[in-house]
Motif scaffolding. Structure first.
Motif, mmCIF file in Angstrom:
data_model
loop_
_atom_site.group_PDB
_atom_site.id
_atom_site.type_symbol
_atom_site.label_atom_id
_atom_site.label_comp_id
_atom_site.label_asym_id
_atom_site.label_seq_id
_atom_site.Cartn_x
_atom_site.Cartn_y
_atom_site.Cartn_z
ATOM 1 N N CYS A 857 0.831 -1.212 0.000
ATOM 2 C CA CYS A 857 0.000 0.000 0.000
ATOM 3 C C CYS A 857 0.862 1.257 0.000
ATOM 4 C CB CYS A 857 -0.906 0.015 1.229
ATOM 5 S SG CYS A 857 -1.918 -1.455 1.437
ATOM 6 N N CYS A 888 -10.388 -5.147 -2.074
ATOM 7 C CA CYS A 888 -9.713 -3.839 -2.130
ATOM 8 C C CYS A 888 -10.734 -2.704 -2.180
ATOM 9 C CB CYS A 888 -8.797 -3.773 -3.341
ATOM 10 S SG CYS A 888 -7.331 -4.809 -3.229
ATOM 11 N N ARG A 889 -11.786 -2.875 -2.986
ATOM 12 C CA ARG A 889 -12.797 -1.822 -3.122
ATOM 13 C C ARG A 889 -13.536 -1.567 -1.816
ATOM 14 N NH1 ARG A 889 -15.863 -2.459 -8.947
ATOM 15 N NH2 ARG A 889 -14.280 -1.401 -10.202
ATOM 16 N N MET A 892 -11.332 0.295 0.592
ATOM 17 C CA MET A 892 -11.174 1.676 0.124
ATOM 18 C C MET A 892 -12.424 2.490 0.443
ATOM 19 S SD MET A 892 -8.233 2.406 -1.575
ATOM 20 C CE MET A 892 -8.609 3.600 -2.829
ATOM 21 N N LEU A 896 -11.076 4.151 3.762
ATOM 22 C CA LEU A 896 -10.139 5.096 3.159
ATOM 23 C C LEU A 896 -10.843 6.180 2.357
ATOM 24 C CD1 LEU A 896 -7.482 2.488 1.916
ATOM 25 C CD2 LEU A 896 -7.399 3.874 4.002
ATOM 26 N N GLU A 915 -5.666 -0.293 -7.178
ATOM 27 C CA GLU A 915 -6.797 0.568 -6.850
ATOM 28 C C GLU A 915 -6.272 1.801 -6.126
ATOM 29 O OE1 GLU A 915 -11.265 0.498 -5.043
ATOM 30 O OE2 GLU A 915 -10.351 -1.206 -6.075
ATOM 31 N N THR A 916 -6.778 2.961 -6.523
ATOM 32 C CA THR A 916 -6.307 4.201 -5.907
ATOM 33 C C THR A 916 -7.386 5.266 -5.953
ATOM 34 O OG1 THR A 916 -4.604 5.920 -5.959
ATOM 35 C CG2 THR A 916 -5.306 5.030 -8.083
ATOM 36 N N ASN A 917 -7.413 6.105 -4.944
ATOM 37 C CA ASN A 917 -8.226 7.320 -4.976
ATOM 38 C C ASN A 917 -7.325 8.546 -4.865
ATOM 39 O OD1 ASN A 917 -7.396 7.373 -2.340
ATOM 40 N ND2 ASN A 917 -9.419 7.024 -1.442
ATOM 41 N N ASP A 944 -11.941 4.861 -8.087
ATOM 42 C CA ASP A 944 -11.001 3.750 -8.134
ATOM 43 C C ASP A 944 -10.591 3.433 -9.568
ATOM 44 O OD1 ASP A 944 -12.854 1.449 -9.199
ATOM 45 O OD2 ASP A 944 -13.989 2.436 -7.600
#
Length: 967
Positions: A857, A888-889, A892, A896, A915-917, A944
């Motif tokens: 991460c 992961c979703r 998040m 997160l 996956e990222t925001n 995402d």
């Protein structure tokens, strides 16, 4: 410490180099004629070789004598033939007046003259350089000038509108003893008296004699003999001028606004057509200070070469800035005309102007050609300080970058005729004679191949596709370039030998026409990669058709000076336009090359297939299944496929232009290639993730290892973790400061200790004596300019929590044995508190791996710690039957939301998830032999981004912004 004698090269070695250069610059027919002529004249050359070897035996430096003899025979006016002008940067002192600047520079020169070890410690300087810098003049002669030294001199000559004044800058405490610099206040008060004088009357007019020294040398020699023959005040004044330590010109006008014009004004003087000539050109060292305190130095090249001139200027500049100008308020001129000095031993008298009536002397005006000089153009190429630092980190790369850029620009500017020009790089002979430059003929067959390839790669919009083929060509050309420079530095340069052989031949000898171009080569390229104490310098052009290119590297830019005559003068502006573009384009290639070397991946990259791209497009490795069919080894359980995903961190929104993105993508690809190579060869995932993360730690672009951010106290505190999924073993370090590669240290903790996490001094002590972790490094290794600026910005804003730059680097892998591993490394938060430990060092928070999945991460580490993010993803995957994407979703979304976060993961099925925001996240992967490298910048409201085996969704904003300077 004695200096070794400079050798006379072997004849065959020199002739081989002559043939190499002429093969590149002559057509086939002329080159064949040269070879035939050479064979006919070989016996004559062997005789000349024997005579030279005999005459050079026992000489400290036969080369310098040859060089100076040629320059001292120049009949043109000194300022347009052999005068080297250099511009000094503005003084660091606040509100520095012309008087104060001049006094500080005079004091610094006197200090350097009286304490020569200040120039460069105990490094020996060739006698002909050391003794002919200060207190030396170029005396004009009817046939040849001479350099005459006045060792008893204690004064400088000041030329200004008020006249010519001798000013004492040195004093001798005891008869026959060494000299010392006079106190600064003494020099300042003498200058104050000079500038307080009214404009000179006719008999003291400085222009009368200064303009004579600007005449053609034979004409000036005849007038000088006439003046000395008459005796009287004129002869005495001339004697004082010639015997001075140096000359200082105080201009009665401001410096021009353009740098190129300042250079011309430093060399030629004058604020306009009617301005008086105040330069006394016969001194070896000259200072110039304009009314606005802009300063310069002018050197006589026949006594001091360009490298020594730049070094001397830098030392004078830095010494001058050590003066505290507040002292001038304590030593003021008295009303009665006397003055007070703080040193009782430094008695001096007020300077009085020299009388220069020149009665009965024919004094012709200088030729107008003195002002109509060959054109000089200057421009800067700017970039991040870290980029230039990285180029300087690879020995010779900085020079090669500019050299190849110039060759490309000459080809574009001159067309086919460019191949006829000899390109020379004067090489500093530090190994033999400190301060002498010998020519290296830096045009090579490999550099020509590179230039041809570069030209074909440039698109109409001045962009370039950077391929591995291009990197390979650059590598070969660079190695050949370094080899030539190394040969010259080690005393194997043949330029002076060619000159001696050429001079030994009769004028009618048919070989002479082939050797003549070596006497005044068409193009000179000279400079230094870092010189902060010099603003700008210019190389001279001696031939009628010649180009001199000078570069001076600064912290965040390089200053280029173009000086041309003949055909080069006509095309100088076009050459400047091309060079501006090409320096940036070739820099992008040179930086990639430096990064590959920095990451220890150059050999690996050069062995790849010849067609893969070097930035963000999909490419296929040489070992890709699409190119080579991979068959399973007979070992049971070994899969034909492997998976590797790496990231370079997730951070807040930032503006990056395409050039910056391309270089970051290249670094990611390089780290990916190193790790993939391990897996492709059947290696374990644990070794692969370590290899990739270690490479990212070695690269200045990322916040891990080199390039790590600073804590609030301005120190680096790094952490790293590595996890073996199958054995459930892990190792972590935190708050380490001298470990070059923290991920190596984490591996040592896992394998060499019974613990999982060791921090601070305990970790440093544990690692002592372990070969695996490498030698400790100092804080300067980790320093990068961009991190320092980030820290300064955060501390000044009072914000030490938010991160504008991506942080952690990490990798997850599935090997061909179905083994999983994860690795992460970081420098932590910018401006963090001392002793802060983030999620990277804690298994289950920012990193996790078992026999089913691996996770790494990046983002807000404190949030990851509080929510044990990596562990929650694993729990959802194992206990609730979530797919890796779903797990992961969900984390998040629930834990997160609104937090800067990025996650990469892989499981035993080979599913790879990103996956990222975050505002930006740097990622790369190798899946089923297909490699992808990308910088993720999600659209607003798109929370995402998922990257799986057959899917890539990425959003790039190429708009330039605050970080928009190109690499």
């Amino acid at each position: 410490m004695s200096l070794p004698d400079y050798p006379v090269p072997e004849l065959d070695v020199t002739l081989q180099e002559v043939g190499r250069v002429l093969q590149l610059t002559l057509g086939p027919d002329l080159h064949a004629e040269f070879k035939s002529t050479l064979e006919q004249q070989r016996e004559l050359l062997q005789e000349a070789q024997q005579k030279l070897a005999t005459s050079a035996a026992g000489q400290e430096n036969w080369v310098t004598e040859h060089f100076k003899s040629g320059l001292l025979s120049c009949s043109k006016p000194v300022p347009i033939s052999t005068a080297l002008p250099i511009v000094l940067p503005s003084s660091k002192a606040k509100r520095c007046s012309q008087l104060e600047r001049a006094a500080t520079l005079l004091w610094a020169a006197a200090k350097l003259y009286s304490e020569p070890l200040l120039l460069e410690g105990d490094v020996p300087i060739e006698r002909t350089q050391q003794s002919e810098v200060f207190a030396a003049s170029r005396i004009p002669g009817r046939n040849q000038d001479e350099i005459k030294v006045y060792p008893e001199s204690l004064h400088a000559i000041i030329t200004c509108a008020a006249g010519v004044f001798p000013v004492d800058i040195l004093w001798r405490p005891s008869t026959g003893g060494p000299v010392s610099a006079r106190p600064f206040t003494d020099i300042y008060n003498q200058l104050a008296k000079v500038v307080d004088q009214p404009s000179a009357e006719k008999q003291n007019d400085p222009c009368a004699i200064c303009s004579l020294s600007a005449l053609e040398r034979k004409t000036w020699a005849a007038i000088r003999e006439e003046i000395l023959g008459q005796g009287g005040a004129e002869a005495a004044s001339l004697g004082l001028m010639e015997s001075a330590v140096l000359a200082l010109c105080l201009e009665d006008h401001n410096a021009p606004s353009e740098l190129a014009d300042i250079l011309k004004a430093v060399r030629l003087g004058g604020g306009g057509g009617d301005s008086p000539c105040l330069r006394y050109y016969d001194k070896v060292v000259n200072l110039v200070v304009f009314k606005d305190s802009t300063a310069g130095m002018v050197f006589e090249h026949s006594a001091v070469d360009g490298m020594v001139a730049a070094l001397l200027t830098e030392r004078v500049y830095h010494l001058s800035d050590t003066i505290d100008l507040n002292v001038v308020n304590t030593d003021k001129l008295n009303v009665n005309g006397s003055f007070t000095v703080n040193s009782a031993n430094a008695n001096s008298v007020f300077p009085t102007p020299l009388t220069l009536p020149l009665q009965g002397v024919n004094t012709p005006k200088p030729s107008p050609d003195l002002k109509v000089t060959n054109p000089v153009l200057t421009f800067d190429v700017s970039s991040y300080a870290d980029v230039f630092s990285t180029l300087r980190g690879q020995r010779g790369l900085y020079d090669a970058w500019i050299n190849f850029s110039l060759q490309l620009s000459l080809m574009q500017t001159l067309g086919e005729s460019a191949v006829n020009h000899i390109l020379v790089t004067p090489t500093h002979m530090r190994h033999y004679k400190h301060g002498r430059c010998d020519p290296t003929y830096s045009l090579t067959m490999q550099s020509r191949k590179l230039v041809d390839a570069l030209a074909s790669c440039i698109s109409p919009d001045n962009t370039m596709q950077y391929t591995t083929d291009l990197l390979r060509l650059f590598h070969v050309a660079f190695l050949e370039h370094k080899c030539l420079i190394k040969n010259t530095k080690s005393g194997q340069g043949v330029g002076p030998h060619i000159a001696a052989l050429r001079q030994s031949l009769p004028s009618e000898n048919p070989l002479k026409k082939f050797l003549a171009p070596f006497g005044c080569p068409s193009v000179y390229l000279t400079g230094t990669d870092l010189m902060e104490g010099v603003e700008c310098g210019v190389g001279n052009v001696y031939a009628q058709d010649q180009l001199a290119v000078t570069y001076l590297g600064k912290r965040d830019k390089v200053c280029i000076v173009l000086n041309g005559k003949g055909s080069f003068a006509l095309t100088l502006e076009k050459l400047q336009e091309n060079l501006k573009v090409n320096l940036k384009l070739v820099m992008l290639l040179a930086v990639r090359y430096a990064i590959a070397c920095q990451m220890g991946a150059l050999e690996c990259l050069l062995k790849q297939g010849h067609t893969e791209k070097m930035n963000g497009e999909i490419y296929h490795c040489a070992e890709s299944p699409k190119k080579h069919k991979i068959t399973s080894e007979p070992t049971t359980g070994m899969s034909p496929d492997h998976t590797l995903v790496i990231h370079g961190g997730a951070g807040e929104e930032m503006m990056l232009n395409p050039h910056v993105i391309g270089v970051i993508e290249f670094a990611l690809q390089t780290a990916l290639t190193l790790g993939s190579q391990v897996l492709q060869q059947g290696g374990r995932s644990l070794d692969a993730v370590q290899k990739s993360v270690e490479a990212l730690e070695d690269c200045f672009l990322f916040n891990a290892g080199k390039g790590s951010v600073f804590n609030k106290d301005g120190k680096n505190e790094m952490e790293a973790t590595i996890v073996d999924g199958n054995s459930l073993r892990s190792g972590s370090v935190a708050c380490v400061q001298s470990v070059k590669n923290p991920i190596k240290a984490a591996r040592c903790v896992m394998e060499k200790s019974s613990h999982s996490l060791i921090v601070g001094d305990g970790a440093e002590e544990f690692l002592q004596g372990l070969e695996e972790k490498g030698k400790p490094v100092g804080p300067e290794y980790f320093y990068t300019d961009i991190r320092q600026r980030e820290l300064n910005a955060k501390l000044s804003a009072g914000n030490i929590s938010k991160n504008n730059h991506p942080q952690t680097v990490g990798a997850v892998a599935l090997d061909r044995w179905h083994g999983l591993a994860a690795a992460s490394s970081t420098g932590g938060l910018v401006g963090k508190l001392k002793g802060r430990v983030g999620d990277t060092a804690v298994v289950g928070a920012g990193i996790y791996a078992d026999d089913m999945l691996a996770i790494s991460c990046s983002g807000d580490g404190d949030v990851f710690l509080r929510h044990t993010v990596a562990q929650k993803i694993a729990s959802l995957y194992h206990h609730k039957g979530h797919s890796l994407r779903q797990a992961c979703r969900e984390v998040m979304t629930e834990n997160l939301e609104g937090v800067c976060a990025g996650i990469i993961a892989v499981d035993t099925k080979g599913d790879a998830i990103i996956e990222t925001n975050a505002g930006v996240m740097f990622v790369a992967s190798t899946i089923s032999g297909i490699s992808r490298v990308e910088v993720f910048r999600p659209l607003k409201n798109f929370s995402d981004v998922i990257w799986e085996t057959d899917e890539l969704v990425a959003y790039l904003d190429p708009s330039p912004g605050s970080l928009g300077q190109p690499f």
